[in-house]
Design an enzyme around this catalytic site. Sequence first.
Site, PDB file in Angstrom:
ATOM      1  N   GLY A 191       0.774  -1.404  -0.005  1.00 16.20           N
ATOM      2  CA  GLY A 191       0.070  -0.464  -0.101  1.00 16.20           C
ATOM      3  C   GLY A 191       0.809   1.032   0.031  1.00 16.20           C
ATOM      4  O   GLY A 191       0.293   1.885  -0.470  1.00 16.20           O
ATOM      5  N   ASN A 192       2.312   1.145   0.645  1.00 20.33           N
ATOM      6  CA  ASN A 192       3.105   2.261   0.726  1.00 20.33           C
ATOM      7  C   ASN A 192       3.175   2.536  -0.623  1.00 20.33           C
ATOM      8  O   ASN A 192       3.839   4.162  -1.212  1.00 20.33           O
ATOM      9  CB  ASN A 192       3.856   2.237   1.871  1.00 20.33           C
ATOM     10  CG  ASN A 192       5.016   1.422   0.730  1.00 20.33           C
ATOM     11  OD1 ASN A 192       4.868  -0.087   0.270  1.00 20.33           O
ATOM     12  ND2 ASN A 192       6.021   0.560   1.480  1.00 20.33           N
ATOM     13  N   LYS A 202     -10.922  -9.958   7.944  1.00 16.23           N
ATOM     14  CA  LYS A 202     -10.295  -9.128   7.326  1.00 16.23           C
ATOM     15  C   LYS A 202     -10.914  -7.502   7.540  1.00 16.23           C
ATOM     16  O   LYS A 202     -11.947  -7.240   6.607  1.00 16.23           O
ATOM     17  CB  LYS A 202      -9.860  -9.299   5.574  1.00 16.23           C
ATOM     18  CG  LYS A 202      -9.259  -8.109   4.845  1.00 16.23           C
ATOM     19  CD  LYS A 202      -7.815  -7.966   5.428  1.00 16.23           C
ATOM     20  CE  LYS A 202      -6.967  -6.833   3.921  1.00 16.23           C
ATOM     21  NZ  LYS A 202      -5.454  -6.465   4.036  1.00 16.23           N
ATOM     22  N   LYS A 234      -2.503 -10.199  -1.633  1.00 11.24           N
ATOM     23  CA  LYS A 234      -2.462  -9.301  -2.148  1.00 11.24           C
ATOM     24  C   LYS A 234      -0.699 -11.034  -2.209  1.00 11.24           C
ATOM     25  O   LYS A 234       0.095 -11.134  -3.285  1.00 11.24           O
ATOM     26  CB  LYS A 234      -1.751  -8.429  -2.699  1.00 11.24           C
ATOM     27  CG  LYS A 234      -0.578  -7.788  -1.679  1.00 11.24           C
ATOM     28  CD  LYS A 234       0.321  -7.459  -2.272  1.00 11.24           C
ATOM     29  CE  LYS A 234       1.010  -6.487  -1.734  1.00 11.24           C
ATOM     30  NZ  LYS A 234       0.728  -6.608   0.200  1.00 11.24           N
ATOM     31  N   LYS A 282       4.232 -12.327   4.132  1.00  8.34           N
ATOM     32  CA  LYS A 282       4.956 -12.313   3.651  1.00  8.34           C
ATOM     33  C   LYS A 282       5.905 -13.108   3.388  1.00  8.34           C
ATOM     34  O   LYS A 282       6.176 -13.822   2.123  1.00  8.34           O
ATOM     35  CB  LYS A 282       4.988 -10.522   3.365  1.00  8.34           C
ATOM     36  CG  LYS A 282       4.403  -9.480   3.572  1.00  8.34           C
ATOM     37  CD  LYS A 282       5.342  -8.160   3.988  1.00  8.34           C
ATOM     38  CE  LYS A 282       3.920  -6.808   4.041  1.00  8.34           C
ATOM     39  NZ  LYS A 282       3.052  -7.010   3.230  1.00  8.34           N
TER      40      LYS A 282
END
Length: 315
Positions: free
Chosen positions: A13-14, A130, A214, A276
């Site tokens: 998102g960053n 979520k 994602k 991640k």
Amino acid sequence: MTKKKRIVIALGGNALGNTLPEQMAAVKITARAIVDLIEEDCEVVVAHGNGPQVGMVNNAMIALTHEEPEQPNTPLSVCVAMSQAYIGYDLQNALREELLNRNITDIPVATMITQVRVDENDPAFKTPTKPIGKFLTKEQADEMAAKYNYIMKEDAGRGYRRVVSSPKPQEIVEIGTIRTMVDSGDLVIACGGGGIPVVRQGNHLRGASAVIDKDFASSLLAKELDADFLIILTAVEKVAINYGKPDEKWLDSITIEEAKQYMSEGHFAPGSMLPKVQAAVEFAESAPERQALITLLEKAKDGILGKTGTRISQT
């Protein structure tokens, strides 16, 4: 002729900002980092998140139903599709402009609106976790739950938010088209927001009320495209164990087995670094020579050159 490294990049998102003006500015910086990799003779495929964006679209659609009661509610899968398109619009234009600024004129850029099949029996559908959308009062949350059958949960004392499921990706529906485009030299943006979640019903694909992680979708995409590298971009330069403690240690290069041990010891936060690292391990262990890298956006080039980031590989 040396074969180019094929890289799938998972943008966090960053790299995209939280509002439309922020996104317009952020994608210019993102494009520079991606084209840096192309100049290092890498073949790049881009995937990205959509947490703030899909929440914004969902809120806008809810507001529309309040203004026009006859307007049916917009399914979450459609909100994901909308976010894919408008993020892709900004991102592909920024990438095209950056390529032309560097006199690279032979790489077309395109966004593929991507559906990702999930298992309708995935346990995640029974335990939505979520959060999306804005914070609401208890009264507003009860109204949303009654009107739309949403699951609403209190979020850390800040109010109530809708929570949705986050099932694991099973199949990228448009992978054949994506592969053809990548093989022909296109710079492709795909699996935005983890992909539009769908379940298969015979020949029909039905949208699911979910948001796919994602990083897991990017790992699957990288495997399907036989990529050499999966780069997961985040808010830190490297992964750490004992994060925030006196014995904090930043990791440079670790094996899959070491990563699994650190995960089992609880070093990575479930809602942050854990998925991640899990996605990175899934890709790295899928075939020999495949490697995953976790680092900052602006450090992606240095990471590929072995100068920074946390690299995960079989040995």
